[in-house]
Design a protein around this motif. Structure first.
Motif, PDB file in Angstrom:
ATOM      1  N   ALA A  41       0.829  -1.213   0.000  1.00 28.47           N
ATOM      2  CA  ALA A  41       0.000   0.000   0.000  1.00 28.47           C
ATOM      3  C   ALA A  41       0.860   1.259   0.000  1.00 28.47           C
ATOM      4  N   VAL A  42       1.920   1.273   0.787  1.00 28.15           N
ATOM      5  CA  VAL A  42       2.797   2.452   0.840  1.00 28.15           C
ATOM      6  C   VAL A  42       3.505   2.653  -0.494  1.00 28.15           C
ATOM      7  N   ILE A  43       4.007   1.598  -1.091  1.00 35.40           N
ATOM      8  CA  ILE A  43       4.666   1.705  -2.398  1.00 35.40           C
ATOM      9  C   ILE A  43       3.670   2.176  -3.457  1.00 35.40           C
ATOM     10  N   GLY A  44       2.459   1.642  -3.438  1.00 38.19           N
ATOM     11  CA  GLY A  44       1.431   2.078  -4.377  1.00 38.19           C
ATOM     12  C   GLY A  44       1.081   3.542  -4.209  1.00 38.19           C
ATOM     13  N   VAL A  51       3.061   9.788 -10.193  1.00 39.01           N
ATOM     14  CA  VAL A  51       2.357   9.887 -11.473  1.00 39.01           C
ATOM     15  C   VAL A  51       1.415  11.086 -11.473  1.00 39.01           C
ATOM     16  N   ALA A  52       0.676  11.291 -10.398  1.00 41.96           N
ATOM     17  CA  ALA A  52      -0.299  12.388 -10.336  1.00 41.96           C
ATOM     18  C   ALA A  52       0.383  13.749 -10.454  1.00 41.96           C
ATOM     19  N   THR A  53       1.528  13.929  -9.810  1.00 40.19           N
ATOM     20  CA  THR A  53       2.202  15.217  -9.908  1.00 40.19           C
ATOM     21  C   THR A  53       2.811  15.430 -11.287  1.00 40.19           C
TER      22      THR A  53
END
Length: 139
Positions: A41-44, A51-53
């Protein structure tokens, strides 16, 4: 000095472990699964934030400038921005000592092109020696 045989040592240790609630051995399967799920979860989350930035980033490059006169600088530049998003850029003119002698905010309308080139003028208060893009962002 006498030493206890190793078997007696293990027996005493087992009794003490039972008395004080200590366990030996591997962690349970659920602890391992939960730990792995948290790591994934942390890696995701970090991957998605990266990606979002980058999806909302704007890349701007100065391709040229010309000092027209003591009150004007012409700036050529290109931007790479998200499709169909309005972008704003700060254009600057600087003097020999890198002092800002002129600037303006240019709002660029949305477009279906990813990379676009522009030429714009910057009014100055004194003689400039260079023109550049300070920064650009999605509005």
């Amino acid at each position: 000095m006498t030493t206890a045989p190793p078997a007696a040592d293990d027996t005493i240790r087992a009794k003490l472990d039972d008395r004080y609630g200590r366990r030996r051995g591997r962690p349970s399967r659920w602890v391992i699964i939960l730990g792995l799920a948290i790591v994934v979860a942390v890696i995701g989350w970090f991957g998605w934030m990266t990606v979002a930035t980058s999806l909302e980033s704007v890349d701007a490059d100065t391709t040229g400038f010309a000092v027209v006169d003591d009150g004007t600088v012409s700036l050529s530049f290109q931007i790479t921005a998200p499709l169909e998003r309005e972008v704003a850029c700060i254009l600057e003119a600087q003097d020999e000592e890198h002092g800002i002698v002129g600037w303006r905010v240019l709002v660029i309308p949305p477009s279906s092109e990813h990379t676009r080139a522009f030429v714009d003028t910057i009014p100055t208060t004194a003689a400039a020696t260079t023109g550049l893009i300070n920064s650009c962002w999605v509005t």
